[in-house]
Design a protein around this motif. Structure first.
Motif, PDB file in Angstrom:
ATOM      1  N   THR B  51      38.334  49.553  52.386  1.00 19.21           N
ATOM      2  CA  THR B  51      38.265  50.477  51.231  1.00 19.21           C
ATOM      3  C   THR B  51      39.524  50.389  50.372  1.00 19.21           C
ATOM      4  OG1 THR B  51      39.131  52.230  52.640  1.00 19.21           O
ATOM      5  CG2 THR B  51      36.737  52.126  52.361  1.00 19.21           C
ATOM      6  N   ALA B  52      40.645  49.997  50.991  1.00 19.71           N
ATOM      7  CA  ALA B  52      41.884  49.867  50.222  1.00 19.71           C
ATOM      8  C   ALA B  52      41.757  48.788  49.160  1.00 19.71           C
ATOM      9  CB  ALA B  52      43.053  49.540  51.154  1.00 19.71           C
ATOM     10  N   THR B  53      40.806  47.881  49.350  1.00 20.80           N
ATOM     11  CA  THR B  53      40.567  46.858  48.331  1.00 20.80           C
ATOM     12  C   THR B  53      39.400  47.257  47.436  1.00 20.80           C
ATOM     13  OG1 THR B  53      41.405  45.121  49.769  1.00 20.80           O
ATOM     14  CG2 THR B  53      40.019  44.428  47.936  1.00 20.80           C
ATOM     15  N   THR B  54      38.229  47.446  48.032  1.00 23.61           N
ATOM     16  CA  THR B  54      37.036  47.676  47.204  1.00 23.61           C
ATOM     17  C   THR B  54      37.139  48.974  46.410  1.00 23.61           C
ATOM     18  OG1 THR B  54      36.004  48.633  49.150  1.00 23.61           O
ATOM     19  CG2 THR B  54      35.371  46.405  48.561  1.00 23.61           C
ATOM     20  N   LEU B  55      37.260  50.077  47.125  1.00 20.91           N
ATOM     21  CA  LEU B  55      37.181  51.358  46.419  1.00 20.91           C
ATOM     22  C   LEU B  55      38.419  51.583  45.549  1.00 20.91           C
ATOM     23  CD1 LEU B  55      35.494  53.641  49.118  1.00 20.91           C
ATOM     24  CD2 LEU B  55      34.454  52.216  47.339  1.00 20.91           C
ATOM     25  N   LEU B  96      47.264  44.374  44.326  1.00 27.78           N
ATOM     26  CA  LEU B  96      48.256  44.842  43.355  1.00 27.78           C
ATOM     27  C   LEU B  96      47.537  45.227  42.068  1.00 27.78           C
ATOM     28  CD1 LEU B  96      50.823  41.921  43.881  1.00 27.78           C
ATOM     29  CD2 LEU B  96      50.963  44.213  44.877  1.00 27.78           C
ATOM     30  N   LYS B  97      47.525  46.512  41.763  1.00 27.90           N
ATOM     31  CA  LYS B  97      46.791  47.001  40.585  1.00 27.90           C
ATOM     32  C   LYS B  97      47.694  47.889  39.748  1.00 27.90           C
ATOM     33  CE  LYS B  97      43.635  50.453  40.345  1.00 27.90           C
ATOM     34  NZ  LYS B  97      42.472  51.253  40.664  1.00 27.90           N
ATOM     35  N   PRO B  98      47.878  47.615  38.452  1.00 23.96           N
ATOM     36  CA  PRO B  98      47.389  46.423  37.749  1.00 23.96           C
ATOM     37  C   PRO B  98      48.123  45.164  38.209  1.00 23.96           C
ATOM     38  CG  PRO B  98      48.800  47.740  36.316  1.00 23.96           C
ATOM     39  CD  PRO B  98      48.630  48.525  37.572  1.00 23.96           C
ATOM     40  N   SER B  99      47.514  44.021  37.969  1.00 27.17           N
ATOM     41  CA  SER B  99      48.125  42.770  38.418  1.00 27.17           C
ATOM     42  C   SER B  99      49.454  42.570  37.681  1.00 27.17           C
ATOM     43  CB  SER B  99      47.180  41.601  38.131  1.00 27.17           C
ATOM     44  OG  SER B  99      46.943  41.468  36.746  1.00 27.17           O
ATOM     45  N   PRO B 100      50.562  42.429  38.432  1.00 24.11           N
ATOM     46  CA  PRO B 100      51.848  42.255  37.748  1.00 24.11           C
ATOM     47  C   PRO B 100      51.948  40.880  37.090  1.00 24.11           C
ATOM     48  CG  PRO B 100      52.136  42.166  40.128  1.00 24.11           C
ATOM     49  CD  PRO B 100      50.686  42.449  39.885  1.00 24.11           C
ATOM     50  N   SER B 101      52.761  40.780  36.036  1.00 18.83           N
ATOM     51  CA  SER B 101      52.834  39.517  35.308  1.00 18.83           C
ATOM     52  C   SER B 101      53.502  38.418  36.139  1.00 18.83           C
ATOM     53  CB  SER B 101      53.561  39.709  33.985  1.00 18.83           C
ATOM     54  OG  SER B 101      54.850  40.226  34.237  1.00 18.83           O
ATOM     55  N   ASP B 102      54.283  38.832  37.169  1.00 20.10           N
ATOM     56  CA  ASP B 102      54.941  37.807  37.996  1.00 20.10           C
ATOM     57  C   ASP B 102      54.255  37.649  39.353  1.00 20.10           C
ATOM     58  OD1 ASP B 102      55.595  40.269  38.994  1.00 20.10           O
ATOM     59  OD2 ASP B 102      57.733  39.830  39.292  1.00 20.10           O
ATOM     60  N   GLN B 153      43.430  32.828  49.234  1.00 20.16           N
ATOM     61  CA  GLN B 153      42.527  33.076  48.112  1.00 20.16           C
ATOM     62  C   GLN B 153      43.251  34.010  47.166  1.00 20.16           C
ATOM     63  OE1 GLN B 153      39.305  32.484  47.103  1.00 20.16           O
ATOM     64  NE2 GLN B 153      39.001  30.903  48.655  1.00 20.16           N
ATOM     65  N   PHE B 154      43.282  33.650  45.911  1.00 16.55           N
ATOM     66  CA  PHE B 154      44.037  34.409  44.903  1.00 16.55           C
ATOM     67  C   PHE B 154      43.035  34.784  43.819  1.00 16.55           C
ATOM     68  CE2 PHE B 154      48.529  34.348  42.943  1.00 16.55           C
ATOM     69  CZ  PHE B 154      48.197  35.285  41.977  1.00 16.55           C
ATOM     70  N   THR B 155      42.792  36.086  43.660  1.00 13.87           N
ATOM     71  CA  THR B 155      41.710  36.511  42.754  1.00 13.87           C
ATOM     72  C   THR B 155      42.150  37.645  41.835  1.00 13.87           C
ATOM     73  OG1 THR B 155      40.133  35.991  44.518  1.00 13.87           O
ATOM     74  CG2 THR B 155      39.290  37.266  42.662  1.00 13.87           C
ATOM     75  N   TYR B 156      41.795  37.519  40.569  1.00 14.07           N
ATOM     76  CA  TYR B 156      41.936  38.639  39.642  1.00 14.07           C
ATOM     77  C   TYR B 156      40.563  39.296  39.555  1.00 14.07           C
ATOM     78  CZ  TYR B 156      46.366  36.662  37.902  1.00 14.07           C
ATOM     79  OH  TYR B 156      47.646  36.192  37.783  1.00 14.07           O
ATOM     80  N   VAL B 168      42.712  45.488  35.796  1.00 12.56           N
ATOM     81  CA  VAL B 168      42.415  44.408  36.733  1.00 12.56           C
ATOM     82  C   VAL B 168      43.416  44.430  37.894  1.00 12.56           C
ATOM     83  CG1 VAL B 168      42.583  41.885  36.945  1.00 12.56           C
ATOM     84  CG2 VAL B 168      41.296  42.914  35.047  1.00 12.56           C
ATOM     85  N   ALA B 169      42.889  44.229  39.099  1.00  8.56           N
ATOM     86  CA  ALA B 169      43.768  44.127  40.279  1.00  8.56           C
ATOM     87  C   ALA B 169      43.875  42.662  40.696  1.00  8.56           C
ATOM     88  CB  ALA B 169      43.185  44.942  41.427  1.00  8.56           C
ATOM     89  N   GLY B 170      45.055  42.296  41.179  1.00  2.16           N
ATOM     90  CA  GLY B 170      45.224  40.968  41.758  1.00  2.16           C
ATOM     91  C   GLY B 170      45.086  41.087  43.264  1.00  2.16           C
ATOM     92  N   GLU B 171      44.304  40.201  43.871  1.00  7.09           N
ATOM     93  CA  GLU B 171      44.100  40.251  45.309  1.00  7.09           C
ATOM     94  C   GLU B 171      44.557  38.946  45.930  1.00  7.09           C
ATOM     95  OE1 GLU B 171      40.515  39.001  46.967  1.00  7.09           O
ATOM     96  OE2 GLU B 171      40.322  40.654  48.390  1.00  7.09           O
TER      97      GLU B 171
END
Lengths: 702, 309
Positions: B51-55, B96-102, B153-156, B168-171
């Motif tokens: 849930t820490a990711t999906t929700l 990481l939400k929002p996805s940081p620029s670095d 796996q690196f996903t926006y 957008v979150a970066g996972e």
């Protein structure tokens, strides 16, 4: 003159999208400059995984000033009309000029648009290019993405360099401001790199371990990969797709050769090559014997501290992949193909067409029939056996992993099982021919299975009315039809290929295919049209093409051209006179299926229609000559057609050319005497009929 | 009597200890401000189901978390006989939400922290987009290669539960066993050093893999599994009806795993498969939607002008 450099940096762009992105960048840049009235001239576009770059040379320093004139209402027109004109032209009333137009004073608006500095044009163009850029897939990111209106790019955009003659063009898009600093290689370079102008851009990047020119990287990969293979006494298996892909994955490509465990070579070479290429993007190598060697070439994106470390890591990954492949290879062989094939009853082929097992059953029957009928000179039992097993590999582990190996794996497994070589080959090759350049099977059992598979697909989908429309062809029926045509024509198979809609579909495909071979589509129509009135349409593609080829050779000769002209003239006269061919020439059936009957009908016709043989008057010499020529040529042409000596049929027709020309020159068809007129029209009808037996000349253009 | 000595943590040794590698990642992401969570206490196929990711990917609020999630893939079991494949393994997830620029630089620093030198090893970002019809989710990103091996796996995330991610979150999903095998130079997962004191991965998990593979493939009572699936589905609906979508989401995860077990037992036909997947998808998406709807007033109050759709 000015030079412009634009660099758009972002996180790694998928390799497959880079060529399209270069084209898009150029297109949008030219669009923007065109809109400003500037011709972009010479533009260079480069790409790496982390940047798109554009260099435009020889741009003007400013756009040209232009003066635009618009003619408005005449003097004295209502105020509303004059104000409306001012608004549209963007001028105030006191800026209007009055000019004499044909004696009438008329308002003119003259708008002088001064030249704009190029820097201003580019400052407006750059954000427009970025915002309008079309990617196959794009995304949002970062803080700004709290709104769905935020900038979209293929991956997060991270920097913009925009320099005109070395001066920064100030732009800001999606929170990113332009600058002269760029970034070098992700690992071999740190900190920003200051670019002076378009002139030092590539060199500065090279110093920072980035080869910005994608073609240079491609060349480098092609040459170095071949060299590391040669240094190991091997030959690189060329793969241009891999060259481009690896160039799209690297800014500093370094091809490295590694070895894998020789025992993996038990696995079929196609499997090893596919595993290496698809999963790992590695090249493979051949030994001097032309066989696959236990070596691979990977393309690193760094000059590694110790290349052996990188190679060893890659070797392990490949070994794990090959272990999987070998596991599938061994696992699949534990089950005979016939047992694998049982599982096909669980796979739906199409909801209205049953399972793959149902399809296999139909294909097996058809393949057997093709051999039993002698259409294909193969052993019926072997054809049926091969057909029953041809789809079995679809449920194997290996094909599940690599669908592109379908057929090939079935062939390998059949051979390993000790099935007859004809059966193994038929399973292996029954999908062929796939593409245009693909070889066409010739082994009879293979031909039977391949043809049966494709014909079944076509017949089945046509039966449920799933025909291709426009660009939509979800079941690849056009490809199946083309494959069928090539199987039939290359192997000279004599059969009725289809009827009704499906035959029309074949006719269309045949025209498309033959156009490339230089065969005229109207000639194909002229032969297909034969027998349409009686429903006895030519459905034997081999015979059809032989006829078309002979026809094409004939109509391009002088005799042919003139005979065609004579035919058209005769046909026009008959049409004008209401001479209906079907009512006047009963029983004429040029359909190739019933040639013998046709000829009998022809001679009966000659005997019955007295007017063509026994005339109530003395024919003029030219008339007599045509009658004689027809008496000789018509049966000769008919016999030649029957015997499929189409060149001879054309030669027989050629003998009519001089008599028909002379007839038209010397004889008046529209004679005053009714009997002469009737007889001459009948003669023309006979001529038309004789020609018509060879082809429907009314369909021929020219 | 002297006072108990103060405990001084030993230096981490990620190159020779699986647990030190994990602890180093915890140290690293903790220092970046992430909440370090413990694994979700349910069986699931991927860390993304946590849930820490999906929700938490839904809604406008910032959220930064890192955790290890045990993953269960019943059909990947090989009775402990395959050097690479396991029916139970670990993923390390960072969201990481929002996805940081670095975010890419942070990720590369985390690799350096566990001993991967990017000038000694070839690190590559290779296109790999992610889609989960079950969760109504998709994103763009890469699989990260280290000398040709996929290690992360690196996903926006662009959508979750059918909703646009705003923001957008970066996972990041690290495959821990693969990374450890790489760093430790092990060819067989069971040879990995779990600790630097001589305990191997095999000591911890080999017998587990043998027994669980047998249970997954041969033993699990299929009648009971079908029953469990139906009960989870019913309970999910019950929870949705009662306005507790997090509880509903848990039942969707449960149904998903039971379905995977049924697959491993080979009792679901091709035709039935699509229907079961549709049912799981319906549960998961309904739960995500209900969660987003329930949270919507709170989110909109905190972020005026923000909308769910």
């Amino acid at each position: 003159m000015a030079d412009f450099l634009l660099e758009l940096r972002c996180e790694e762009i998928p390799a497959r999208m880079q060529a399209g992105a270069r084209a898009e960048l150029e297109k949008l840049f030219r669009r923007e400059l065109d809109a400003a009235g500037v011709s972009a001239g010479d533009v260079t576009i480069w790409s790496t995984p982390r940047r798109l770059a554009l260099i435009a040379r020889g741009l003007p320093l400013a756009t040209e000033a232009v003066s635009e004139e618009a003619k408005g209402p005449p003097e004295g027109a209502p105020d509303a009309a004059i104000d409306g004109f001012c608004k549209k032209a963007g001028v105030s009333r006191d800026q209007l000029e009055l000019r004499d137009v044909k004696g009438r004073m008329t308002y003119f608006a003259v708008v002088n648009i001064p030249g704009r500095p190029m820097a201003e044009v580019l400052a407006a163009a750059t954000p427009a290019i970025i915002r309008d850029f079309s990617w196959p897939k794009s995304m949002r990111w970062g803080v700004a993405s709290i709104s769905t209106d935020s900038l979209r790019w293929v991956r997060p955009l991270s920097g913009i360099v925009a320099l005109l003659n070395g001066e920064v063009i100030d732009v800001e898009v999606g929170g990113i401001a332009s600058a002269r600093e760029t970034m070098g290689h992700r690992f071999h370079s740190s900190g920003g790199i200051s670019i002076a102008s378009a002139d030092d851009y590539a060199a500065k990047l090279r110093a920072a371990h980035v080869i910005v020119d994608h073609e240079e990287r491609q060349n480098l990969i092609r040459e170095r990969a071949a060299k590391v293979a040669a240094d190991a006494g091997l030959r690189l298996v060329a793969d241009e797709g891999l060259v481009v892909e690896n160039a799209g994955l690297t800014e500093w490509p370094v091809p490295l050769l590694g070895r894998f465990d020789e025992t993996f070579l038990d696995v079929p070479p196609e499997v090893i090559q596919l595993t290496a290429r698809v999963n790992q993007k590695y090249f493979v190598c051949e030994g001097t014997d032309g066989k696959l060697a236990n070596a691979f070439v990977c393309t690193a994106n760094i000059d590694p501290v110790d290349p052996a470390v990188v190679v060893d890591g890659n070797r392990k990954v490949l070994a794990a992949r090959l272990s999987d492949a070998r596991f599938f290879w061994e696992q699949d062989q534990k089950t005979p193909l016939a047992v694998h094939a049982e599982k096909l009853s669980r796979i739906t082929f199409h909801e209205k067409l049953g399972t793959v097992a149902d399809k296999v059953e139909r294909v097996a029957k058809l393949a057997r029939w093709l051999c039993e009928e002698g259409i294909v000179a193969g052993d019926p039992a072997l054809a049926e056996q091969a057909a029953r097993l041809c789809k079995a590999d679809l449920v194997t582990e290996m094909v599940g992993e690599f669908p592109e190996l379908q057929g090939l794996m079935g062939g390998y497994y059949a051979a390993k099982e000790g099935l007859p070589v004809e059966v193994a080959e038929a399973i292996r090759d029954h999908y062929k021919p796939v593409g245009q350049g693909d070889e066409v099977p010739t082994a009879p059992v293979t031909v039977a299975v391949s043809l049966a598979d494709k014909l079944d697909t076509l017949r089945s989908f046509f039966k449920i009315d799933e025909k291709p429309t426009g660009s939509k062809d979800p079941f690849a029926l056009r490809r199946a039809a083309l494959g069928t045509i090539r199987l039939i024509t290359d192997n000279g198979l004599r059969m009725g290929v289809a009827e009704g809609d499906l035959l029309d579909f074949f006719a269309d495909r045949l025209k498309v295919q033959q156009r490339e071979a230089g065969v005229r589509h109207d000639l194909i129509d002229a032969v297909f049209a034969l027998g349409q009135e009686t429903g006895n349409v030519e459905d034997d593609l081999v015979r059809l093409l032989a006829r078309v080829h002979a026809l094409q050779a004939f109509v391009t000769t002088e005799d042919g051209t003139n005979l065609l002209a004579g035919y058209k003239r005769a046909a026009n006269i008959l049409k004008k006179e209401g001479w209906d061919s079907t009512s006047r020439l009963p029983g004429l059936d040029p359909g190739p299926r019933s040639l013998a009957v046709e000829e009998e009908a022809g001679s009966r016709l000659g005997g019955r229609e007295d007017e063509s043989l026994v005339l109530s008057y003395t024919p003029e010499p030219a008339e007599k000559a045509l009658i004689d020529a027809l008496d000789t040529a018509a049966p000769l042409a008919a016999q030649a057609v029957e015997a499929e000596r189409f060149a001879d049929a054309m030669a027989a027709l050629a003998t009519l050319r001089v008599p028909i020309d002379r007839f038209f020159e010397e004889v008046t068809v529209n004679a005053q005497e009714a009997d002469k007129r009737q007889a001459r029209l009948a003669l023309l009808a006979r001529f038309r009929d004789a020609v018509h037996r060879v082809a429907d000349f009314s369909r021929i253009e020219g | 009597m002297s006072a108990a000595p103060l405990f001084t943590p030993p230096a981490r040794d990620p190159a020779r200890s699986f647990q030190d590698m994990i602890l180093t990642l915890h140290d690293f992401w903790s220092a970046q401000g992430c909440v370090i969570l413990q694994p979700y206490d349910m069986r699931m196929g991927a860390g993304t189901f946590h849930t820490a990711t999906t929700l938490r990917a839904l809604g406008p609020e910032p959220w930064n978390a890192a955790f290890v999630q045990p993953c269960r893939r019943p059909t990947d079991g090989r009775y402990g006989e395959n050097p690479n494949r396991l029916q139970h393994y670990y993923q390390y997830q960072v969201i990481l939400k929002p996805s940081p620029s670095d975010i890419q630089e942070l990720y590369l620093q985390s690799l350096a922290a566990i001993g991967i030198d990017p000038l000694a090893h070839d690190i590559r970002f290779v296109e790999d987009d992610w889609e989960s019809p079950t969760l109504g989710a998709w994103g763009l990103g890469w699989e990260v290669w280290c000398d040709g091996m996929e290690v992360t796996q690196f996903t926006y995330f662009q959508q979750m539960g059918g909703f646009d991610c705003k923001p957008v979150a970066g996972e990041l999903t690290y495959g821990l066993e693969r990374l450890a095998m790489y760093i430790q130079g092990a060819d067989n997962v069971y040879d990995l050093a779990f600790t630097s004191a001589g305990v191997t991965y095999g000591d911890v998990f080999l017998e587990n893999e043998r027994q669980m593979s047998k249970w997954n493939f041969e033993v699990a009572e299929t009648g009971a599994l079908f029953d469990l699936f139906a009960k989870a589905e019913a309970e999910c609906r019950n929870a949705l009806g009662a306005g507790v979508p997090i509880a509903a989401y848990e039942q969707a995860i449960e149904a998903s795993h039971v379905f995977n077990l049924l697959q491993a037992r080979g009792v679901i036909s091709v035709q039935e498969r699509a229907s079961y997947m549709g049912r799981v998808r319906d549960l998961a998406r309904s739960s995500c939607e209900a969660y987003a709807e329930k949270m919507r007033p709170e989110w909109q109050a905190k972020y005026p002008g923000w909308n769910l759709v």
